[in-house]
Design a protein around this motif. Sequence first.
Motif: not given
Length: 436
Positions: A90-100
């Motif tokens: 989850l944190k990786s996705r948020i950092a990558a700008g792809s927050t669900p």
Amino acid sequence: MLKKLMAASASLVLMGGLLAGCGGNNNAAGNDGAATNDASNSSKPVTINMFTASPEYTDAFNAYIEEYKKVKPNVTINLEIMQSDYNTVLKSRIAAGSTPDVFQTTAGGDIDTFADYSADLTNEPLAAAMTDAVRANMTSSDGKVLGLPIKGNLFTLIYNKKLLADAGITEVPKTTAQLDDAVKKLEAKGTTPFANAYKEWWVWKHIFQHYVDAAAEDSGQSAKDLVNKFIEGKTTIKEYPALYNNFFNFIDLTVKHGTDKPLERDSNAQVSDFASGKAAFLSGKGAWDEEAIKKINPNLEIGIMGYPVSDKPEQAVIITGADQALRINKDSKVAKETIEFFNWLYTSDYGKNWFSQVAKVIPPIKDAPLPDLTMPKEMDEILKTQKSGDLSVNYSLDTFHQKFGEIMQAYIGGSKTKDQAVQEIEQAWTQFGSAQ
């Protein structure tokens, strides 16, 4: 905030077993996450990507997704569920700008951690539908409702009524001395007292919070104030016998008088051990396990009790509240439609019954029936005459709780002494306990 937490992760490995793909829908121009309460008349196809860490509710989630398709045929909800490494991913996705569009976090302190990514739900019908206690668990430090509960919860020591009765235990133990006596009686009948799941990091926090509550009461302060002192480095575990002595004594007791290889037993193995009658007590768990237990042994007579945390019987209390939250990405292109969906779930007749009849959990909303299960019914009876303990896991972040679990695993594995474990727990509290 969250950036502090993500800095600790240098890399990750995505785990298999995903039910569906989850793409990001963030960074929508001009969308501030606000939503109207009116149903959308648009027939334009809408896709909502939902990322959660609760595999035990896969069938229940899919049921309300299917039902909503009848209400809004143009809305498709993609469900992705991951348990191992969920927080890291989850944190990786948020950092990558792809927050669900929808994601799951713990409640309490983590409400603030993810505040920058969460839609404000304060004035939505779903917020008004929550019980007061649950709404408090979903509210940020500045008074905004930024999460919605997956369920109400119950944290308790679960026991097999028949095994206790067969051992001549006529009343559930409420003190540490009574628990020691119960262990002796069970083993005299050839029964293993404890089923453990110490491979899981999260079972530790469920146990520990009962001792935090006792330590706070003994020292004349609230559990929240006590936890904050640990986070600020202003106190030590040795100052509280309930933590330094009683908690560790309980863990030692469960290891010595529990199922073999506790560090190799995960949640599923523990439930299987308990349901098949291999052990009398199920620790670190709660109401969510009843369905799994009954699938293995429909005739098992389940009882619930507070942890005997001290020599004071009144401190053996169950704990209730909401510790898991869904968050709606405030920058999602479909934030309005997502909020509309959850308003439907929390206020419709279907939604009110979904919690008890489909998910079979304790409803986190008002005017909803309890599920036809033993543990919620026993909880309801207990709370008529006893208070609930404080859900003190909510006052520390899961980054701390995960580290705490790892430290305790090392302790029972023999690679750390008690004092080494205590010192590292205190350090972890100051380092990871708060979003600030």
